[in-house]
Write a protein that holds these residues in place. Structure first.
Motif, PDB file in Angstrom:
ATOM      1  N   SER A  84       0.824  -1.210   0.000  1.00  0.00           N
ATOM      2  CA  SER A  84       0.000   0.000   0.000  1.00  0.00           C
ATOM      3  C   SER A  84       0.858   1.261   0.000  1.00  0.00           C
ATOM      4  CB  SER A  84      -0.933  -0.001   1.210  1.00  0.00           C
ATOM      5  OG  SER A  84      -0.200  -0.035   2.418  1.00  0.00           O
ATOM      6  N   GLN A  85       2.034   1.206   0.637  1.00  0.00           N
ATOM      7  CA  GLN A  85       2.929   2.358   0.629  1.00  0.00           C
ATOM      8  C   GLN A  85       3.440   2.625  -0.782  1.00  0.00           C
ATOM      9  OE1 GLN A  85       6.032   2.105   3.626  1.00  0.00           O
ATOM     10  NE2 GLN A  85       4.715   0.924   4.995  1.00  0.00           N
ATOM     11  N   HIS A  86       3.795   1.565  -1.499  1.00  0.00           N
ATOM     12  CA  HIS A  86       4.254   1.733  -2.882  1.00  0.00           C
ATOM     13  C   HIS A  86       3.138   2.279  -3.769  1.00  0.00           C
ATOM     14  CE1 HIS A  86       8.189  -0.048  -2.387  1.00  0.00           C
ATOM     15  NE2 HIS A  86       7.678  -1.103  -1.795  1.00  0.00           N
ATOM     16  N   ILE A  87       1.923   1.811  -3.533  1.00  0.00           N
ATOM     17  CA  ILE A  87       0.801   2.269  -4.360  1.00  0.00           C
ATOM     18  C   ILE A  87       0.546   3.750  -4.127  1.00  0.00           C
ATOM     19  CG2 ILE A  87      -1.692   2.049  -4.741  1.00  0.00           C
ATOM     20  CD1 ILE A  87      -1.406  -0.932  -4.159  1.00  0.00           C
ATOM     21  N   ARG A  88       0.539   4.168  -2.859  1.00  0.00           N
ATOM     22  CA  ARG A  88       0.296   5.581  -2.552  1.00  0.00           C
ATOM     23  C   ARG A  88       1.415   6.475  -3.085  1.00  0.00           C
ATOM     24  NH1 ARG A  88      -1.177   3.455   2.512  1.00  0.00           N
ATOM     25  NH2 ARG A  88       0.796   4.183   3.409  1.00  0.00           N
ATOM     26  N   ALA A  89       2.646   5.960  -3.065  1.00  0.00           N
ATOM     27  CA  ALA A  89       3.790   6.744  -3.538  1.00  0.00           C
ATOM     28  C   ALA A  89       3.936   6.701  -5.054  1.00  0.00           C
ATOM     29  CB  ALA A  89       5.065   6.249  -2.881  1.00  0.00           C
ATOM     30  N   GLY A  90       3.184   5.812  -5.713  1.00  0.00           N
ATOM     31  CA  GLY A  90       3.273   5.684  -7.159  1.00  0.00           C
ATOM     32  C   GLY A  90       4.466   4.886  -7.635  1.00  0.00           C
ATOM     33  N   THR A  91       5.133   4.176  -6.710  1.00  0.00           N
ATOM     34  CA  THR A  91       6.325   3.406  -7.085  1.00  0.00           C
ATOM     35  C   THR A  91       6.002   1.952  -7.424  1.00  0.00           C
ATOM     36  OG1 THR A  91       6.748   2.932  -4.738  1.00  0.00           O
ATOM     37  CG2 THR A  91       7.851   4.849  -5.682  1.00  0.00           C
ATOM     38  N   PHE A  92       4.766   1.534  -7.188  1.00  0.00           N
ATOM     39  CA  PHE A  92       4.415   0.147  -7.486  1.00  0.00           C
ATOM     40  C   PHE A  92       4.477  -0.116  -8.990  1.00  0.00           C
ATOM     41  CE2 PHE A  92       1.312  -3.422  -7.914  1.00  0.00           C
ATOM     42  CZ  PHE A  92       2.017  -4.344  -7.158  1.00  0.00           C
ATOM     43  N   ASP A  93       4.217   0.921  -9.796  1.00  0.00           N
ATOM     44  CA  ASP A  93       4.257   0.765 -11.252  1.00  0.00           C
ATOM     45  C   ASP A  93       5.628   0.303 -11.730  1.00  0.00           C
ATOM     46  OD1 ASP A  93       1.960   2.162 -10.591  1.00  0.00           O
ATOM     47  OD2 ASP A  93       1.927   3.287 -12.462  1.00  0.00           O
ATOM     48  N   VAL A  94       6.679   0.741 -11.029  1.00  0.00           N
ATOM     49  CA  VAL A  94       8.046   0.381 -11.428  1.00  0.00           C
ATOM     50  C   VAL A  94       8.229  -1.128 -11.376  1.00  0.00           C
ATOM     51  CG1 VAL A  94      10.495   0.629 -10.857  1.00  0.00           C
ATOM     52  CG2 VAL A  94       8.937   2.592 -10.619  1.00  0.00           C
ATOM     53  N   PHE A  95       7.639  -1.771 -10.357  1.00  0.00           N
ATOM     54  CA  PHE A  95       7.776  -3.225 -10.223  1.00  0.00           C
ATOM     55  C   PHE A  95       7.077  -3.956 -11.365  1.00  0.00           C
ATOM     56  CE2 PHE A  95       7.770  -2.071  -5.507  1.00  0.00           C
ATOM     57  CZ  PHE A  95       9.152  -2.023  -5.450  1.00  0.00           C
ATOM     58  N   LEU A  96       6.039  -3.345 -11.922  1.00  0.00           N
ATOM     59  CA  LEU A  96       5.240  -4.018 -12.944  1.00  0.00           C
ATOM     60  C   LEU A  96       5.876  -3.969 -14.324  1.00  0.00           C
ATOM     61  CD1 LEU A  96       1.651  -2.839 -11.899  1.00  0.00           C
ATOM     62  CD2 LEU A  96       2.851  -4.939 -11.265  1.00  0.00           C
ATOM     63  N   ILE A  97       6.747  -3.003 -14.561  1.00  0.00           N
ATOM     64  CA  ILE A  97       7.333  -2.872 -15.906  1.00  0.00           C
ATOM     65  C   ILE A  97       8.673  -3.606 -16.020  1.00  0.00           C
ATOM     66  CG2 ILE A  97       6.181  -0.682 -16.312  1.00  0.00           C
ATOM     67  CD1 ILE A  97       8.796   0.748 -15.703  1.00  0.00           C
ATOM     68  N   ARG A  98       9.192  -4.111 -14.905  1.00  0.00           N
ATOM     69  CA  ARG A  98      10.442  -4.867 -14.952  1.00  0.00           C
ATOM     70  C   ARG A  98      10.159  -6.321 -15.284  1.00  0.00           C
ATOM     71  NH1 ARG A  98      12.814  -2.462  -9.259  1.00  0.00           N
ATOM     72  NH2 ARG A  98      13.487  -0.421 -10.046  1.00  0.00           N
ATOM     73  N   PRO A  99      11.078  -6.983 -15.977  1.00  0.00           N
ATOM     74  CA  PRO A  99      10.869  -8.396 -16.376  1.00  0.00           C
ATOM     75  C   PRO A  99      11.161  -9.385 -15.245  1.00  0.00           C
ATOM     76  CG  PRO A  99      12.972  -7.633 -17.192  1.00  0.00           C
ATOM     77  CD  PRO A  99      12.315  -6.426 -16.550  1.00  0.00           C
ATOM     78  N   PHE A 103       5.974  -9.828  -7.192  1.00  0.00           N
ATOM     79  CA  PHE A 103       5.977 -10.314  -5.810  1.00  0.00           C
ATOM     80  C   PHE A 103       7.402 -10.398  -5.270  1.00  0.00           C
ATOM     81  CE2 PHE A 103       6.225 -13.721  -2.665  1.00  0.00           C
ATOM     82  CZ  PHE A 103       5.262 -13.313  -1.758  1.00  0.00           C
ATOM     83  N   VAL A 104       8.309 -10.923  -6.072  1.00  0.00           N
ATOM     84  CA  VAL A 104       9.709 -11.039  -5.651  1.00  0.00           C
ATOM     85  C   VAL A 104      10.298  -9.657  -5.403  1.00  0.00           C
ATOM     86  CG1 VAL A 104      12.023 -11.697  -6.410  1.00  0.00           C
ATOM     87  CG2 VAL A 104      10.098 -13.245  -6.777  1.00  0.00           C
ATOM     88  N   GLN A 105      10.015  -8.718  -6.298  1.00  0.00           N
ATOM     89  CA  GLN A 105      10.569  -7.374  -6.148  1.00  0.00           C
ATOM     90  C   GLN A 105      10.059  -6.691  -4.890  1.00  0.00           C
ATOM     91  OE1 GLN A 105      10.978  -4.928  -9.881  1.00  0.00           O
ATOM     92  NE2 GLN A 105       9.626  -6.517 -10.680  1.00  0.00           N
ATOM     93  N   VAL A 106       8.756  -6.803  -4.639  1.00  0.00           N
ATOM     94  CA  VAL A 106       8.189  -6.178  -3.446  1.00  0.00           C
ATOM     95  C   VAL A 106       8.734  -6.844  -2.191  1.00  0.00           C
ATOM     96  CG1 VAL A 106       6.060  -5.757  -2.154  1.00  0.00           C
ATOM     97  CG2 VAL A 106       6.091  -5.447  -4.628  1.00  0.00           C
ATOM     98  N   ALA A 107       8.846  -8.175  -2.213  1.00  0.00           N
ATOM     99  CA  ALA A 107       9.300  -8.907  -1.039  1.00  0.00           C
ATOM    100  C   ALA A 107      10.730  -8.557  -0.652  1.00  0.00           C
ATOM    101  CB  ALA A 107       9.174 -10.410  -1.285  1.00  0.00           C
TER     102      ALA A 107
END
Length: 262
Positions: A84-99, A103-107
């Motif tokens: 939720s912190q990544h989503i509010r900060a807008g940084t969650f998108d970065v995890f989605l565009i990497r190959p 889940f691994v990146q967030v963890a």
């Protein structure tokens, strides 16, 4: 993905090791603070000889298995709680565009190696409990299975909580009620709780398969609820089922995710 996780975790560990005194103090602090939970058990048994029919070494055994499994899961995957912190900060998108798996990146993001202190504390309590129990070798094989399945179950609960945060955006407290709350619940014999609670953590959220059901087998105890004997061997099946449910929930959350646009 495992290789990438290890490389990223090692990077954060090397960064933490640049401040050895701080790292040592935080590791020791985690060991001591988590040890307070075990101290509570000792206080309880200073005033009684059994807890729900279980003696001190048996309760320490259940605590040690649950504590070790949760500590390892917490060390490796609890950062999923920060979705939720990544989503509010807008940084969650970065995890989605990497190959790489989101889940691994967030963890592994901001991996905190000093949490090893809690892992050491859980292992120490388990070692003390086993030294005071006379567990036959014919049943001792279940102990590593319990720890492994417990890690999977707690990690799946973390993933389910993370998926819920993706959908609800701001629900870390709801997730924590099942992750850290579940860890607290399994520290004691489940027979101290009401029958409805025990059935809920057996048939709905299978936390009973972390240490309770297989623990009854290891300790040679009867099931207070009178469940069939073979239920004690279902920890791997319960862990697999919950892991699959968590994977599906995470995928569903990713599909329904809407960028903040920032």
């Amino acid at each position: 993905m495992i290789r990438i996780y290890v490389l990223l975790a090692w990077t954060w560990t090397r960064a933490a090791a640049q401040y050895p005194v701080s790292f040592a103090l935080m590791t020791a602090g985690g060991f001591v603070v988590s040890g307070l939970d075990a101290a509570v058990i000792w206080v309880i048994f200073a005033n009684t000889t059994s807890l729900a029919g279980f003696g001190l070494p048996e309760v320490l055994f259940l605590y040690g298995v649950s504590g070790l499994a949760f500590a390892i899961s917490d060390l490796l995957f609890s950062n999923v709680d920060r979705v939720s912190q990544h989503i509010r900060a807008g940084t969650f998108d970065v995890f989605l565009i990497r190959p790489v798996s989101s889940f691994v990146q967030v963890a592994v993001d901001r991996f905190t190696p000093h949490r090893i202190g809690r892992t050491l504390q859980g292992a120490a309590v388990l070692g003390v409990a086993l030294s005071r129990l006379d567990v036959p070798l014919a049943r001792a094989w279940m102990i590593p299975v319990m720890v492994a399945c417990g890690i999977v179950i707690f990690t799946a609960v973390f993933a389910l909580g993370g998926a819920a945060q993706i959908l609800l955006t701001d629900a870390p407290e709801v997730a924590n009620a099942f992750t850290y709350g579940g860890a607290m619940l399994t520290q004691y014999p489940l027979s101290v709780y009401g029958e409805s609670v025990v059935r809920g953590v057996t048939f709905i959220l299978p936390l009973a398969f972390v240490n309770w059901q297989p623990g009854l087998y290891v300790l040679g105890r009867e099931d207070p609820l009178g469940l069939p004997y073979w239920v004690r061997f279902l920890s791997p099946a319960a862990a697999l089922a919950l892991a699959l449910a968590a994977a599906l929930a995470w995928r569903a959350g990713i599909r329904r995710y809407r960028s903040t646009g920032s």
